[in-house]
Design an enzyme around this catalytic site. Structure first.
Site, PDB file in Angstrom:
ATOM      1  N   ASP A   1      14.926  21.088 125.592  1.00  0.00           N
ATOM      2  CA  ASP A   1      14.840  22.442 126.124  1.00  0.00           C
ATOM      3  C   ASP A   1      16.184  23.188 126.029  1.00  0.00           C
ATOM      4  O   ASP A   1      17.158  22.679 125.476  1.00  0.00           O
ATOM      5  CB  ASP A   1      14.321  22.396 127.562  1.00  0.00           C
TER       6      ASP A   1
ATOM      7  N   GLY B   1      11.992  31.786 120.795  1.00  0.00           N
ATOM      8  CA  GLY B   1      12.008  32.560 119.569  1.00  0.00           C
ATOM      9  C   GLY B   1      13.130  33.545 119.361  1.00  0.00           C
ATOM     10  O   GLY B   1      13.464  33.867 118.228  1.00  0.00           O
TER      11      GLY B   1
ATOM     12  N   ASP C   1       7.419  30.696 127.624  1.00  0.00           N
ATOM     13  CA  ASP C   1       6.317  29.862 128.096  1.00  0.00           C
ATOM     14  C   ASP C   1       4.986  30.602 128.085  1.00  0.00           C
ATOM     15  O   ASP C   1       4.906  31.795 128.397  1.00  0.00           O
ATOM     16  CB  ASP C   1       6.600  29.376 129.517  1.00  0.00           C
TER      17      ASP C   1
END
Length: 421
Positions: free
Chosen positions: A135, A179, A199
Site C-alpha cells: 500500500d 492512479g 478504494d
C-alpha cells in the site's frame, strides 16, 4: 533496475483470483475467520472455479515492532502464529497473501515497511506467504526519501528480486499505489498488478467511476502486469443484481485480479452464481490473449470523453476461448437509470473481419443466439446492466447484401467511386 517478472516462469502471468479480508471484515480479522473462509471457498466451489488465494489485509500485526525490529502478528488475533496459519491454508490447496505499506505505517496505523523492506519480506517469507499487497500510506518526509513513489516501490521490488521465494516461487508483489501516480506507466517494472484508482465502495457511482477511469488505460494490461480495479464488492452493499453482473463482467474482461470480499458465511446463491461464471472466468484467465477489452465506442458521450457517471458503453477484445477456438468478446454496458437498447455495427470493433458473419454466444445466459450479419441490437438492457457476448467467425456473409460495405461511406471501387449507399 530489478524486475520481479524477469524469471518469466509463469508465476503471476495471469490475473490472480482469490479472497481478501478487507471488504468484509476490515480490522476485525483473526485466524478462525481466515481458516473458515478458506474452508467455505472449498465447500462453495469457489476454489474449483479458480479462486486459489486467501489473502489477509491490514490490521494483523501489533502496533509496535519487536526489540529487534520485526513485525509481530497480533497474538490475540493469530494465537497459533502466522506460519501455522499459512501451513493450514496451503494444506487446503490455496496460496496465502499478506499486506504491508511503502510508508512508515499501513493505512490502518500498523507498522509499514519503509526502510525495513528486506527484513519485512523475509518475515513474510518465513511466515509462508506467497503474495504481498503493498500500500501507499504514511509516506516519510521528502528529506528522508529523496525519491518519488517509483523509488519507494523500487525498494520492495529489489527485496523481492533478492529474497522473494516461498515454496520455490517468487512472492507476487501487488502495488496498491493509486492512479494519480500514473502507476499504469511504471508499475509493471515491479509488480503483477497495480491499483489505478482509490478504494471502491459498494454502490453504482463508484463502479461507474472506476470503469470510466480505466477505459483510458486498457493498453497497460497484458501478461505479467495489469490494471487492478480493486476488490469485488458483490454482496457487500446496495448493488442490484444487474449492477453486480456488470461489476464482475467489467473487472473480469478488463483482466483485473479478482478478489472476493464478501462474508462467505452470508453469501447468497445469486451472488455465488455471478462469481462462478465459468465462461467469463476463462476469458479473464485466457492463456493466449492477455490484453484487456477496450472501448470501440463510448455511446452516450462522444468517443474519448471522460464521464464518471456514464463511462464507455461498447467494448471488445480478442480471446482464445473457448478452448483455443478463438473469437471476439463484447461487453455492452447500459449506464442509464432506465432500460435501453444497445446497438452496434460489428466492424466498429477492430477485431471483426468485414464481409464475415458471426455466431453469437451469450456469456450470461450461456445460450447460442444465432448468427449476426453486420449488426447486433440488444433491446431492453436493464438499468446499469451488462451484455457479454462471444462472437465466432461463421463464414462469409450472405451474397448480394446491400450496401456492399457494412459502413458504406468507407468503401470505394478501384476507380475511386463509392460502392453502395
Amino acid at each position: 533496475m530489478a524486475r520481479v517478472d524477469a524469471l518469466d516462469n509463469g508465476v503471476a502471468r495471469l490475473p490472480t483470483l482469490g479472497y481478501n479480508t478487507w471488504n468484509a471484515y476490515q480490522c476485525n480479522i483473526n485466524e478462525s475467520i481466515v481458516l473458515e473462509t478458506a474452508q467455505l471457498m472449498q465447500e462453495l466451489g469457489l476454489q474449483d472455479a479458480g479462486y486459489n488465494f486467501v489473502n489477509i489485509d491490514d490490521c494483523y500485526a501489533m502496533k509496535n515492532r519487536s526489540a529487534d525490529g520485526l513485525i509481530i502478528e497480533d497474538p490475540d488475533k493469530f494465537s497459533g502464529g502466522m506460519r501455522n496459519l499459512t501451513d493450514q491454508i496451503h494444506d487446503l490447496g490455496f496460496k496465502a497473501g499478506i499486506y504491508s505499506d511503502a510508508g512508515w505505517f499501513t493505512c490502518g496505523g500498523y507498522p509499514g515497511s519503509w526502510s525495513n523492506e528486506e527484513k519485512d519480506l523475509k518475515t513474510f517469507i518465513d511466515w509462508g506467504f506467497d503474495y504481498l499487497k503493498y500500500d501507499n500510506c504514511a509516506i516519510p518526509y521528502d528529506e528522508l526519501t529523496r525519491t518519488g513513489i517509483v523509488g519507494r516501490y523500487q525498494r520492495m521490488a529489489d527485496a523481492v528480486a533478492k529474497l522473494g521465494t516461498t515454496n520455490g516461487d517468487p512472492v507476487i508483489l501487488s502495488l496498491c499505489a493509486w492512479g494519480w501516480n500514473q502507476v499504469w506507466i511504471w508499475g509493471k517494472q515491479f509488480g503483477q498488478s497495480w491499483r489505478t484508482t482509490g478504494d471502491i465502495s459498494p454502490q453504482w457511482n463508484s463502479l461507474a467511476s472506476i470503469i470510466n477511469f480505466n477505459s483510458f488505460l486498457t493498453q497497460a494490461t497484458d501478461f505479467y502486469g495489469r490494471n487492478d480495479l480493486d476488490m469485488l464488492q458483490l454482496g457487500n452493499g446496495n448493488l442490484t443484481y444487474e449492477e453486480s453482473k456488470t461489476h464482475f463482467t467489467a473487472w473480469a474482461l478488463l483482466k483485473s485480479p479478482l478478489f472476493i470480499g464478501t462474508d462467505l458465511s452470508k453469501i447468497t446463491e445469486e451472488t455465488l452464481s455471478i462469481l462462478k461464471n465459468e465462461e467469463i472466468i476463462k476469458i479473464n484467465q485466457d492463456p493466449v490473449e492477455g490484453a484487456s477489452v477496450s472501448p470501440f465506442r463510448w455511446g452516450i458521450n462522444p468517443d474519448y470523453v471522460s464521464n464518471s457517471t456514464h463511462p464507455a458503453q461498447y467494448w471488445s477484445g480478442p480471446t482464445s476461448e473457448p478452448d483455443g477456438q478463438g473469437g471476439v468478446v463484447f461487453m455492452l454496458i447500459n449506464t442509464l437509470d432506465v432500460p435501453d437498447t444497445l446497438s452496434f455495427n460489428l466492424t466498429e470493433s477492430p477485431w471483426i473481419r468485414a464481409g464475415r458473419q458471426y455466431a453469437v454466444h451469450d456469456l450470461w445466459t450461456h445460450t447460442n443466439n444465432g448468427t449476426a450479419v453486420r449488426n447486433i441490437t440488444v433491446a431492453d438492457v436493464r438499468p446499469h446492466g451488462v451484455v457479454a457476448l462471444l462472437l465466432q467467425d461463421d463464414g462469409n456473409e450472405p451474397e448480394d447484401l446491400y450496401p456492399q460495405c457494412s459502413v458504406w461511406w468507407q468503401c470505394t471501387d478501384q476507380n475511386g467511386t463509392r460502392v453502395g449507399g
